[in-house]
Write an enzyme that holds these catalytic residues in place. Sequence first.
Site, mmCIF file in Angstrom:
data_model
loop_
_atom_site.group_PDB
_atom_site.id
_atom_site.type_symbol
_atom_site.label_atom_id
_atom_site.label_comp_id
_atom_site.label_asym_id
_atom_site.label_seq_id
_atom_site.Cartn_x
_atom_site.Cartn_y
_atom_site.Cartn_z
ATOM 1 C CD GLU A 336 44.846 44.269 48.719
ATOM 2 O OE1 GLU A 336 45.776 43.885 48.180
ATOM 3 O OE2 GLU A 336 44.916 43.882 50.336
ATOM 4 C CG ASP A 399 48.976 46.608 46.231
ATOM 5 O OD1 ASP A 399 49.802 47.514 46.430
ATOM 6 O OD2 ASP A 399 47.628 46.488 46.489
#
Length: 606
Positions: A336, A399
Site C-alpha cells: 500500500e 479507505d
Amino acid sequence: MIAVTPGRLGSRIRAVSKRALAAPPPDCGGNQGCGKPEENGHAHASAGGVPPPVAHPACGVRDHCGVPTQNPPRHPWWQRAVFYEVYVRSFQDSNGDGIGDLAGVIDRLDYLEWLGVTAIWLTPFYPSPMVDGGYDIADYRGVDPRFGTLETFDRLVAEAHRRSLRVIVDLVPNHTSDQHPWFVDARSSRTARHRDWYLWHDPGPEGAPPNNWISEIGGSSWQLDERTGQYYLHSFAVEQPDLNWRNREVREAMYDVMRFWLDRAVDGFRIDVLWYLVKDELWRHNPVNPYYVPGEDPAHAALVDTYGSDQPEVHEVVAEMREVLDEYEDRVMVGEIYLPVTRLIEYYGWGGREGVHLPFNFHLITQPWDARGLAVTIDEYEGGLPANAWPTWVIGNHDKPRVVSRVGTGQARVATLLLCTLRGTPTVYYGDELGMPNGHVPHALVTDPLALNAADGSQEGRDEYRSPMAWTRAPQGGFTSGSPWIPLPEAPLESVEGQRDDPDSFLGLYRKLLELRRAHEALQVGRYLPIPASGDLLAFRRLAGEEEIVVAANLGHEPVELTVPQEPPLRILLQLVEGSVSDLAHGRLRLAGDDAVIALVQPPGT
Ligand code: GLC
Ligand code: CA
C-alpha cells in the site's frame, strides 16, 4: 526477548512440511516440467506455493515440481491474477453477532470462484482492540475471537487453495496497537527492554511536541507519555504507536511474523502503509503545503510530508522483506503506497535489490475522473515502469469512497471496464461488483478514528465505504442473522441473488469482463499501446502474439467517436451501452455517453 530467527534453510524445511499438509495444490505444481507452454494460461504454480511430490494430473511427470526451475514462467501467477479485497468485518457473518468472520469467508468461497477472481486479500483478523478496524494489532500471530481461530484460518486457506484461489493477508508493520505487549513494556520505563522498538523523543520547548508533524487522522503525530516524560510517534491514531524500523530487533521480529504466516501457506502479503516505515533521522519539521484548503482537505494535508514517510532508507527494509518472502516459493508482496508515479515505481526495487511485486497504483481512485488527465497518468506509469515491473490497478478499497459514489453508476461501469482491461493485475473491492454505493452510518455506530477524531464533523469517516455485503433479498441481505455492526446499503441496491442471473447487472458485467480476461491473452498479459484521443475518450490497444484488442472508454456523458488507426475490421466483444451503430468494417466505433467498448481486431481476410 526477541524470537530467535530460524536460518533460511530451517524455515524452508519447516515451510515445506507444513504446506504439504495445508495446501493441496489445485493445478500444476511445477514451473516448466510438464511441457505445457505457460503462455497458454496453464498455471504452473501451486496455490500453496509448494509442489506436491505426486504426479501432476495434466502432465503425469512425477516429482518434477520439486526441481528448482531454470526458466521461471514468463508470467508468474500474480500477473495473471485478479485480486479481490475481502473486508472481513463486512463480508459474511457466520454466528449471528453481526460481524463478518473467517468462517463466513469460507462459506462464500464458491461465490468468489464463480465470480472469476483468483486471489483474495483478507483485511486484518488479528487480535485487536479494533480502534482502527483491526489495523491496530495486539498480537501478530493470532486470530481475534471475533473472527475465528487459527484453525478456522488454516481451514480457510486449505479451502481456498482447493478451489485454486490464492490467499494473501494484511501485514501491518508500521505500528502496533498500544495494547501490544511490546508497547506495554516499552512505555513502562525509559530503560524497558522494548523501549527502543518505538519512536520516543523528548518534548520540545515549553513541553511542545518534538516537531510539527500531523497524523493521518488529524492532530499532532506525537503523544506525550506522562509517566516517562517523553513523546512517542503515531502516524495514525494515538492508539497506534509507530515501530522503530531502524532497530534491527524490530525488523527481525516482523520478518518472523512474515514467516509465521508464510508457513501457514499464505500466498503473500498486502503490506499496510509501506512507504511510512522509516522516518527522517533528524526529525525535521515538514514544510507547509501552500495548496492546502482548510475545511476541504484532510488536516494532515496542511503540511507536505517530506520527512515522515518515503525516506530513502525504506527501500532497504523493502528489500529485506522481499528476501524473507523469497525464502518461500511463488509468493507475492503487494504494497500500500500512496505516492505519485515517479516515487511509486522506486518500490519495485532499489539499488539493484528487489522490492515489492505490486506496489498499489491508486491513481484511478485519487485523480479526478477526467480522460485527458488519466491518459497522461496511464502513459507516465506505463512509460516509467522499470524493466520487468508489472503494473497494477484498483478502483476501490476500504479507505476511499465507493467508485459508484465517486463517479456515478454509469461511469463506475466504465471504470470497471478499464480496471479489467488496462495492462496489469486488478484488485476488486468487495461489493463493488454489485455497484454498491457508500452506506449511511448513524453517528452512534461510527467506529472510524478518522471521523471520531474530527471533532468538527468535517470527516465523514470510512465506515460508509465498508457496508456489509448484500447476498440475498432476505432481511440484512443474508449477511447476518443478527444485527449488522453497521447498516447494509439502502435499496435500490440489488443483492448477489438479485443480480446473478441478469447479464446486464453490475455483477453480470464483472463476470463477463473477468471471463473475457481469461479468454484473451491480449487482455490478460498483452502489451499496452495508447491510441491518440481527445475530449472524454480514452483508447488503447492490447497485443499478444497475433491477437489485438482495442479498448475505447467514454469518460463523459455525451456520445463520442473513434476511428482506430489503420481502420482495421473489428468485432465487438463487449459494449456497455446498447444501440450505438458502429462501422465495424472500417475500424469506426461510436460510443454513447457512459459507454465503453472492447473490440477484437479481425485478422485480414476474415
Ligand atoms: C492503511 C489502512 C487503513 C488504516 C491505516 C493505518 O491505510 O488501509 O485502513 O487506517 O493503514 O493502519
Ligand atoms: Ca461473526
